[in-house]
Design an enzyme around this catalytic site. Structure first.
Site, PDB file in Angstrom:
ATOM      1  N   HIS A  75     -82.701 -43.637 -10.399  1.00 36.76           N
ATOM      2  CA  HIS A  75     -82.695 -44.593 -11.508  1.00 36.76           C
ATOM      3  C   HIS A  75     -81.349 -45.293 -11.500  1.00 36.76           C
ATOM      4  CE1 HIS A  75     -82.586 -45.979 -15.701  1.00 36.76           C
ATOM      5  NE2 HIS A  75     -83.884 -45.727 -15.798  1.00 36.76           N
ATOM      6  N   ASP A  84     -79.754 -35.415 -12.661  1.00 34.46           N
ATOM      7  CA  ASP A  84     -80.468 -36.238 -13.626  1.00 34.46           C
ATOM      8  C   ASP A  84     -81.760 -35.509 -13.974  1.00 34.46           C
ATOM      9  OD1 ASP A  84     -81.992 -38.039 -15.029  1.00 34.46           O
ATOM     10  OD2 ASP A  84     -81.761 -39.686 -13.609  1.00 34.46           O
ATOM     11  N   GLN A  89     -86.423 -36.669 -16.302  1.00 34.19           N
ATOM     12  CA  GLN A  89     -87.862 -36.553 -16.083  1.00 34.19           C
ATOM     13  C   GLN A  89     -88.294 -35.120 -15.781  1.00 34.19           C
ATOM     14  OE1 GLN A  89     -89.999 -38.893 -16.660  1.00 34.19           O
ATOM     15  NE2 GLN A  89     -88.665 -40.682 -16.801  1.00 34.19           N
ATOM     16  N   LYS A 127     -87.273 -39.048 -24.399  1.00 35.89           N
ATOM     17  CA  LYS A 127     -88.279 -38.733 -23.389  1.00 35.89           C
ATOM     18  C   LYS A 127     -88.885 -37.348 -23.600  1.00 35.89           C
ATOM     19  CE  LYS A 127     -86.078 -41.635 -19.848  1.00 35.89           C
ATOM     20  NZ  LYS A 127     -87.061 -42.729 -19.870  1.00 35.89           N
ATOM     21  N   CYS A 139     -86.328 -49.559 -13.297  1.00 35.55           N
ATOM     22  CA  CYS A 139     -84.894 -49.310 -13.089  1.00 35.55           C
ATOM     23  C   CYS A 139     -84.643 -48.547 -11.790  1.00 35.55           C
ATOM     24  CB  CYS A 139     -84.281 -48.547 -14.271  1.00 35.55           C
ATOM     25  SG  CYS A 139     -84.325 -49.465 -15.821  1.00 35.55           S
TER      26      CYS A 139
END
Length: 431
Positions: free
Chosen positions: A145, A220, A223, A246, A386
């Site tokens: 991202h 990261d 997700q 999220k 993104c």
């Protein structure tokens, strides 16, 4: 008589219906059709428990934390710090290893600017490992991202360090090779789950390689944290970032996990009130972490709401959420692959998935696909998500993404698949 669900069982139909009842927005119609919300990868919906928790705080405890000496301020501070403890427990961290941020993007920038500030002499001897200069290397991947790419581009530009990129193969899978992580590597920044491909990356070998040369690792987890069990200590990462909106929480709240000893050595990024001990007209001394990195008025009600979201997820069980979404992810990929004229990005990657899939229909722009689906009440994401370098590597400029969550159903996935097939017929591009 069926047995009781175990921790690894998927959610039953009855449980999903019960969960959906907690989300008022899922009961609404869009364009004359029942809403089919398949854009949770961008932002998830919030259950009543989360909405109620923030409202209750604002109507009964709202006050500045870590400042006032009155009862309301003390109680607000206690609830605020309890929220920190709740999130820490959820990802396997210690309380003082969680820093509140506005979002994951800010959290990544916080780490990048700590390197930058250390590189100009801030932080003293303790910050030596964060200093970068010519010859040093930052490593990231081609699937990141933009939030986990651009801060490192800028850090390289500020310090003279070199940015190296782990490439993708033709399917979109990471292709680690020799000499990508070297003795010059100072930090590896990598996504746990691709926000375009939905694959769960096998990051353990990369983490081991980075640590073998003394490099730090930033994960990261935007997700992954909402969709599967996450234990930052078991993964052995040095930093991890996540975003509240999220994972059933509100916007405006995110978090940075950092190993305690690293946070203690890092110079601050944002400075001002609430992160200091002593201030004169010429210098300041800073609080220990995590408060050192939490300048200014904090996101108190948002943190309280995010803690409620964590408790909601814990009450269901993250292994069961993961199992439910893995089944939906397979249904998405298999169903899209079976539709003539559809190319599923990353379909050939043999890795576990979350409930997310992106696809391209040659001859139809993703915005047209999204608009056609929206006319049927189906909400998806369109564009480059993104992640322009990933799309460029796979030979497309944009894609359509469907992303599920614990409240998504098989019938919603099937309605989406029918909508995609109808899109192809409407635009007349089926061979």
């Amino acid at each position: 008589m069926t047995s009781s669900p175990t921790a690894t069982d998927s959610l039953t139909d009855a449980e999903i219906l019960s969960i959906r009842a907690d989300f008022p927005i899922l009961q609404t119609d869009v364009n004359g059709h029942p809403l089919v919300y398949l854009d949770s990868g961008a932002t998830s919906q919030r259950p009543l428990a989360v909405l109620d928790a923030e409202r209750e705080f604002l109507t009964t405890l709202n006050s500045a934390v870590h400042r006032g000496a009155h009862t309301l301020a003390a109680e607000a501070t206690e609830v605020f710090e309890d929220a920190r403890s709740t999130l820490a427990r959820f990802i396997g961290a210690d309380d003082d290893e969680i820093v509140w941020t506005s979002n994951a993007t800010e959290a990544i920038n916080l780490v990048a600017y700590a390197f930058s500030n250390a590189s100009v002499g801030r932080g003293g001897a303790a910050a030596e490992r964060f200093r970068l200069g010519e010859g040093d290397e930052i490593v990231t991947t081609e699937m990141e991202h933009h939030a986990n790419l651009i801060p490192w581009q800028e850090l390289a530009a500020r310090t003279g360090a070199t940015l190296r990129v782990i490439p993708l193969d033709d399917d979109g899978a990471l292709r680690p090779g020799e000499n990508q992580i070297t003795e010059r590597t100072k930090i590896l920044a990598v996504t746990h789950v691709s926000n375009v491909l939905g694959v769960i990356n096998p990051i353990e070998a990369l983490i081991t390689a980075a640590h073998s040369v003394g490099a730090l690792v930033l994960l990261d987890a935007c997700q992954s944290a909402p969709h599967m069990p996450l234990d930052v200590k078991a993964l052995d990462v040095d930093f991890a970032v996540l975003s509240g909106h999220k994972m059933l929480g509100p916007t405006g709240i995110g978090a940075l996990y950092g190993r305690r000893e690293l946070l203690e050595a890092m110079p601050p990024f944002l400075t001002g009130g609430s992160m200091i001990t002593t201030v004169t007209m010429t210098e300041a001394e800073y609080l220990p972490p995590p408060q050192r990195f939490e300048a200014g008025t904090q996101r108190v009600s948002q943190a309280v709401a995010l803690a409620a979201a964590v408790r909601y997820l814990e009450s269901i069980g993250m292994p069961r959420v993961a199992a439910h979404e893995a089944a939906l992810g397979r249904r998405l990929v298999d169903g899209l692959t079976a539709i003539e004229g559809v190319r599923v990005l990353g379909a050939g990657i043999d890795l576990p998935r979350v409930g997310l899939a992106s696809f391209d229909i040659p001859g139809i722009h993703s915005h047209d696909v999204g608009q056609f689906l929206d006319d049927q009440g189906i909400a998806v994401r369109v564009g480059h998500h993104c992640a322009q370098p990933l799309h460029r590597r796979l030979g497309v400029t944009a894609s359509t993404r469907a992303s599920t969550y614990l409240y998504s159903t098989e019938s919603e996935v099937d309605a989406f698949l029918d909508g995609v097939s109808a899109t192809i017929d409407f635009f007349g591009v089926r061979a």
